[in-house]
Design an enzyme around this catalytic site. Sequence first.
Site, PDB file in Angstrom:
ATOM      1  N   TYR A  52       0.823  -1.215   0.000  1.00 38.89           N
ATOM      2  CA  TYR A  52       0.000   0.000   0.000  1.00 38.89           C
ATOM      3  C   TYR A  52       0.856   1.264   0.000  1.00 38.89           C
ATOM      4  O   TYR A  52       0.455   2.297  -0.520  1.00 38.89           O
ATOM      5  CB  TYR A  52      -0.936  -0.033   1.209  1.00 38.89           C
ATOM      6  CG  TYR A  52      -2.265   0.631   0.986  1.00 38.89           C
ATOM      7  CD1 TYR A  52      -2.989   0.430  -0.186  1.00 38.89           C
ATOM      8  CD2 TYR A  52      -2.826   1.450   1.952  1.00 38.89           C
ATOM      9  CE1 TYR A  52      -4.216   1.023  -0.378  1.00 38.89           C
ATOM     10  CE2 TYR A  52      -4.056   2.042   1.772  1.00 38.89           C
ATOM     11  CZ  TYR A  52      -4.743   1.828   0.606  1.00 38.89           C
ATOM     12  OH  TYR A  52      -5.968   2.422   0.425  1.00 38.89           O
TER      13      TYR A  52
ATOM     14  N   LYS B 267      -3.714   7.930   3.075  1.00 43.89           N
ATOM     15  CA  LYS B 267      -4.913   7.644   3.863  1.00 43.89           C
ATOM     16  C   LYS B 267      -4.772   8.154   5.293  1.00 43.89           C
ATOM     17  O   LYS B 267      -5.749   8.604   5.910  1.00 43.89           O
ATOM     18  CB  LYS B 267      -5.207   6.144   3.852  1.00 43.89           C
ATOM     19  CG  LYS B 267      -5.787   5.633   2.540  1.00 43.89           C
ATOM     20  CD  LYS B 267      -7.123   6.286   2.224  1.00 43.89           C
ATOM     21  CE  LYS B 267      -7.775   5.680   0.994  1.00 43.89           C
ATOM     22  NZ  LYS B 267      -9.052   6.365   0.645  1.00 43.89           N
TER      23      LYS B 267
END
Length: 259
Positions: A155, A162
Amino acid sequence: MGGLLEGKKVLVTGVLDRRSIAFAAARLATEQSAQIALSSFGRAMNLTARTAKRLDPEPPILELDINKPEDIQAVANDLKERWGELDGIVHAIAFAPEDALGGNFLTAEWPSVATALQTSAYSLKALAVGLADLMKPGSSVVGLDFDARVAWPAYDWMGVAKAAFESTSRYLARDLGERGIRVNLVSAGPIKTLAAKGISGFEEIEGEWGRQAPLGWNTGDPEPVGRAVVSLLSDWWPATTGELIHVDGGYHAMGAPIR
């Protein structure tokens, strides 16, 4: 139960195909009597238009490149003329260049990182502030998140984005609260969306959920997340803002699995 969003007007971003969480939210909002509009831009517009035909009534699609202030202003002008006001925003926008994902954390250069942060985090502020003048007390901004408390395989800089997204939502909740506008996030478990397909190593994340979520988790079913989004758009959370709601089968609450 029907009519949860009776009389509400909602902008839903990020609808690509029927597998997307944003589409589930749009469909459920429509079923709950909301008027909705979708946004898209560029090559994705055709895909969004085809998917919009699955909704009844078929919503309008507004052109919105979230990184262009002029597009946000044009959307604000359109919604003011079309509806006069706005009761809700679903923020389902995130993007990171390929070289900022898939194990490239140490090698990603700033231009790619900047794109990820602007598109995936700053965009929440840009959209909420750009449309805030249309929103009356009781309005709701709901963003789609993936839990950024830990580092995930592959990620990389999207995880960092995020984390910034989560922080942005809290500061927005602080500064828009005086207008009576709520800002909350829904942290979803992994869903097999088009965006997920673009992340190398997604399968590794996905597999953990099936083993550890106490309620189980269906990566092909975005509806539970869509229901949470619609709930937060409604008047049933009048005193909740700056919150992160997990819809992940309970995975986030479990410790590391015993191997």
